[in-house]
Design a protein around this motif. Structure first.
Motif, mmCIF file in Angstrom:
data_model
loop_
_atom_site.group_PDB
_atom_site.id
_atom_site.type_symbol
_atom_site.label_atom_id
_atom_site.label_comp_id
_atom_site.label_asym_id
_atom_site.label_seq_id
_atom_site.Cartn_x
_atom_site.Cartn_y
_atom_site.Cartn_z
ATOM 1 N N LEU A 1 0.861 -1.181 0.000
ATOM 2 C CA LEU A 1 0.000 0.000 0.000
ATOM 3 C C LEU A 1 0.895 1.228 0.000
ATOM 4 N N PHE A 2 0.570 2.166 -0.897
ATOM 5 C CA PHE A 2 1.409 3.347 -1.084
ATOM 6 C C PHE A 2 0.585 4.615 -0.869
ATOM 7 N N ALA A 3 1.278 5.672 -0.451
ATOM 8 C CA ALA A 3 0.621 6.965 -0.268
ATOM 9 C C ALA A 3 0.287 7.557 -1.637
ATOM 10 N N ALA A 4 -0.970 7.958 -1.810
ATOM 11 C CA ALA A 4 -1.396 8.580 -3.064
ATOM 12 C C ALA A 4 -1.236 10.094 -3.013
ATOM 13 N N THR A 5 -0.912 10.610 -1.832
ATOM 14 C CA THR A 5 -0.742 12.055 -1.644
ATOM 15 C C THR A 5 0.196 12.268 -0.475
ATOM 16 N N ASN A 6 0.658 13.477 -0.271
ATOM 17 C CA ASN A 6 1.472 13.772 0.902
ATOM 18 C C ASN A 6 0.619 13.655 2.161
ATOM 19 N N ILE A 7 1.186 13.062 3.192
ATOM 20 C CA ILE A 7 0.461 12.848 4.445
ATOM 21 C C ILE A 7 1.309 13.395 5.583
ATOM 22 N N LEU A 8 0.714 14.231 6.403
ATOM 23 C CA LEU A 8 1.430 14.832 7.527
ATOM 24 C C LEU A 8 1.500 13.856 8.700
ATOM 25 N N ALA A 9 2.485 14.037 9.554
ATOM 26 C CA ALA A 9 2.616 13.222 10.759
ATOM 27 C C ALA A 9 1.356 13.382 11.619
ATOM 28 N N GLY A 10 0.816 12.262 12.080
ATOM 29 C CA GLY A 10 -0.369 12.288 12.927
ATOM 30 C C GLY A 10 -1.676 12.209 12.170
ATOM 31 N N GLU A 11 -1.643 12.422 10.835
ATOM 32 C CA GLU A 11 -2.872 12.352 10.043
ATOM 33 C C GLU A 11 -3.328 10.908 9.861
ATOM 34 N N ILE A 12 -4.642 10.746 9.668
ATOM 35 C CA ILE A 12 -5.185 9.431 9.351
ATOM 36 C C ILE A 12 -4.741 9.040 7.942
ATOM 37 N N VAL A 13 -4.174 7.847 7.831
ATOM 38 C CA VAL A 13 -3.759 7.307 6.536
ATOM 39 C C VAL A 13 -4.899 6.516 5.921
ATOM 40 N N ILE A 14 -5.373 5.544 6.658
ATOM 41 C CA ILE A 14 -6.594 4.835 6.276
ATOM 42 C C ILE A 14 -7.412 4.574 7.541
ATOM 43 N N CYS A 15 -8.702 4.421 7.329
ATOM 44 C CA CYS A 15 -9.612 4.047 8.405
ATOM 45 C C CYS A 15 -10.540 2.989 7.801
ATOM 46 N N GLU A 16 -10.539 1.789 8.360
ATOM 47 C CA GLU A 16 -11.234 0.680 7.701
ATOM 48 C C GLU A 16 -11.997 -0.177 8.691
ATOM 49 N N THR B 1 3.203 8.104 11.495
ATOM 50 C CA THR B 1 4.085 8.399 12.628
ATOM 51 C C THR B 1 5.118 9.467 12.266
ATOM 52 N N ARG B 2 5.182 9.786 10.994
ATOM 53 C CA ARG B 2 6.042 10.866 10.497
ATOM 54 C C ARG B 2 5.455 11.341 9.169
ATOM 55 N N ALA B 3 5.988 12.391 8.619
ATOM 56 C CA ALA B 3 5.519 12.875 7.326
ATOM 57 C C ALA B 3 5.832 11.840 6.242
ATOM 58 N N ILE B 4 4.852 11.594 5.383
ATOM 59 C CA ILE B 4 4.987 10.611 4.307
ATOM 60 C C ILE B 4 4.736 11.330 2.983
ATOM 61 N N THR B 5 5.605 11.104 2.026
ATOM 62 C CA THR B 5 5.456 11.769 0.727
ATOM 63 C C THR B 5 4.682 10.886 -0.241
ATOM 64 N N ALA B 6 4.013 11.506 -1.201
ATOM 65 C CA ALA B 6 3.248 10.768 -2.208
ATOM 66 C C ALA B 6 4.157 9.777 -2.930
#
Length: 661
Positions: A393-408, A543-548
């Motif tokens: 599973l890969f990030a489709a957009t930039n995600i900031l630290a602490g943001e929800i990545v997925i909720c399922e 847990t940290r900033a994730i790039t697209a």
């Protein structure tokens, strides 16, 4: 699937492990020797007496399953099952199979292209992981043992007890662990249940000669209504289904189409109660009249409501919205439709924005209602190939630290306090390993897929060691087809425990679930996302900033000990971790890792017994000494860029502690 806590750990002695291995291997060797040999006839009287006595003992709880190895766990005896001898389910319709008799059976043989019709002639012996009974052929000349393994119930009722007649598709004749010959059924779709009194169609033909088809269909409707009133849902479904066969086969009058729609509408309601959502939606749509008179408008309102409920439960919120809006056009003041439309707006918002009122969701959960009412949020991710790992599973957009990545939401979850919960020790002959396996979850997933075949492809698309025979058939004219061995392997590699959220659990009854999107997230001991559970809702945060374009990782095993972590990952998930942390720890001297393990255990015990709030200065100094001792086992230069897992618990305690004033 690993246990959730130390209290759930099953300690298996080498003697017990060898006993399990020996039992399975002895049976396999014996089966191999006997492959293709003709079946030996049984004495009918003795066979029925044996089954009757075993049934009485089982009902009284007086004896364990004599054909199944068991071991001891914190919650009592735990069944030990052999896996790794998978075979595909029959994917041929009954009409294309050739009949055979009990006398034609050959040992250790899958009789491909054949079918066997039998009637039960003994009580059913119902055991933890299997049920069996004696059956005879149509002429009553031959008697044999028939057993259904693990997947032995349907809608809470034992399949063998639910009827007296069965058709077995491509029967598998083999031996039990104790060497007794038996017809073994592992795939529910290989066993077709019928009423032996009408199996040849003679009863129906006779009734049709006496009663007009319309009257017979009405009779089935009345019987279905009576069964529904008695809460006998499988019987109600069977009666409505039989009525539909008659009503659709012969249009006797202009009223017959209306009768068919009534039967569809009623069966839709029963299907909702049985959680057969695919059929509930189809039945509700088939019952719509499209007429403008008040009575038809009222009936169509019911139909759209039932279709909406089915779509909502399947997670198809946009489709559900359309159904409820159609219902409101016909009955504008309907309170249930208004309430559902309000909920759907929330679900669609969650689905599109990832904004949840998690506090409210958590507050609405309880032991009685442990499943969250929420939508999946997956918009920030995409599934793609991961080099050396299959899919990821890969990030489709930039995600900031602490943001929800997925909720399922879990596709399926079994809580430890529910009757479906069951853990077993499984010995896999393919790799000679014994594992703790959530077989109760596997059973529940198979039941859900049989009830909702539209979901089969989603689940069977997940990774598993066994991929079947390459056929993608999920339905024949006889109904849905689910390969139970594929489900077992998928659960073994992809399921997780949501924790003890609703009371104490034990090893035999541990909570487990399957999350389909989250199952695509690969492991790393240095993850960039962390999960938490709110009921059956799995929430991943960065847990940290994730790039697209960056791959997402979380930790399958949180142990701070390198050796324990590698053992768990290899045994449960079938791979050796080569992340940066594991590569660094592997280079440590064994004595250093042992010392670190001892200190980490001491630190864990400290954190467990000493509360950080208003801690005394001497207690804090003790914690600081522990942290320094653990840090001393790490080479500062080599571990500069990777986490020191063994120190994290005591570091967290020190960060919160304050001296008593």
């Amino acid at each position: 699937m690993a246990p959730n806590s130390d209290s759930n750990t099953v300690f298996l002695t080498e003697k017990e492990a060898e006993r399990i291995r020996s039992t399975v291997k002895t049976r396999l060797e014996r089966c191999s020797e006997l492959t293709g040999r003709p079946r030996k006839p049984r004495d009918s009287t003795d066979a029925i007496k044996e089954a009757t006595g075993a049934s009485l003992m089982a009902d009284m709880g007086g004896a364990p399953d004599p054909d199944m190895t068991e071991t001891q766990g914190p919650g009592g005896t735990i069944p030990a099952l052999a896996v790794g001898e998978p075979y595909p389910p029959c994917i041929v319709s009954l009409q294309d199979l050739q009949p055979m008799g009990l006398a034609d059976l050959q040992l250790n043989t899958h009789h491909r292209g054949r079918l066997l019709t039998v009637k039960r002639v003994s009580p059913v012996v119902t055991l933890v992981a299997r049920s069996w009974a004696m059956v005879q052929d149509k002429m009553g000349k031959e008697t044999e043992r028939l057993e259904v393994c693990l997947h032995k119930s349907r809608h809470g009722e034992d399949v063998l007890e639910s009827a007296s007649g069965f058709v077995i598709k491509e029967p598998f004749f083999t031996l039990t662990d104790h060497g007794e010959a038996t017809i073994r059924v592992d795939h529910p779709s290989d066993l077709i249940v019928y009423d032996s009194q009408t199996a040849d169609g003679s009863s129906l033909a006779s009734d049709t000669e006496v009663v007009a088809a319309e009257q017979l269909a009405r009779m089935c409707k009345d019987k279905g209504n009576a069964a529904l009133k008695q809460k006998d849902l499988p019987q109600a479904h069977a009666q409505y289904t039989e009525g539909l066969k008659v009503a659709k086969r012969t249009v006797v009058s202009d009223k017959t189409p209306d009768l068919a729609r009534d039967l569809f509408r009623n069966r839709a309601y029963v299907n909702l109660l049985l959680e057969q959502l695919d059929e509930a939606k189809a039945d509700a749509k088939a019952s719509i009249t499209g007429k403008e008179d008040p009575r038809s408008q009222e009936l169509d309102s019911k139909a759209f409501f039932r279709a909406g409920c089915a779509a909502y439960a399947l997670g198809d919120h946009q489709e559900a919205k359309g159904f409820f809006e159609e219902q409101r056009k016909r009955t504008p003041s309907d309170k249930d439709a208004i309430a559902y439309l309000r909920k759907i707006e929330l679900r669609i918002s969650e689905q599109e924005t990832g904004r949840y009122d998690l506090g409210k969701i958590r507050a609405g959960l309880s032991r009685v209602r442990p499943r969250a009412d929420a939508a999946d949020f997956i918009n920030k991710t995409k599934v793609s190939d991961s080099p050396g790992r299959g899919r990821g599973l890969f990030a489709a957009t930039n995600i900031l630290a602490g943001e929800i990545v997925i909720c399922e939401k879990a596709f399926c979850v079994v809580w430890g306090h529910e009757r479906e919960a069951l853990t077993a020790m499984t010995y896999d002959v393919r790799d000679d390993r014994i594992r703790v396996s959530p077989v109760g979850l596997s059973k529940s997933i198979v039941q859900k897929l049989l009830s909702n075949p539209s979901q089969i492809e989603r689940v069977l698309g997940l990774y598993g060691d066994y991929t079947g025979n390459g056929d993608s058939v999920s339905r024949t004219e006889d109904g849905p087809v689910v390969d139970t061995f594929r489900v077992h392997d998928i659960v073994s590699r992809n399921a997780f425990g949501p924790g003890n959220q609703h009371g104490k659990e034990d090893a035999r009854h541990a909570s487990t679930g399957l999350w389909i999107r989250a199952a695509c997230i690969n492991h790393s001991c240095v993850p960039n996302a962390k999960k938490e559970f709110i009921g059956d809702l799995m929430v991943f945060r960065a847990t940290r900033a994730i790039t697209a374009g960056e791959e997402l990782f979380h930790s399958y095993d949180l142990s701070s000990d390198y050796d324990a972590r590698q053992t768990a990952l290899t045994t449960t998930w079938g791979f050796e971790c080569r992340c940066a942390l594991c590569s660094t720890e592997e280079a440590d001297d064994v004595a250093v890792r042992n010392k670190r393990r001892e200190l980490a255990s001491e630190a864990d015990a400290f954190v467990e017994t000493e509360h950080w709030a208003n801690a005394k200065r001497l207690t804090i100094m003790r914690a600081q000494r522990l942290k320094r001792a653990i840090d001393g086992t790490y080479d500062a230069e080599r571990f500069e860029s990777v986490p020191r897992l063994a120190a994290q618990a005591i570091e967290g305690w020190l960060a919160k502690a304050s001296p008593r004033r």
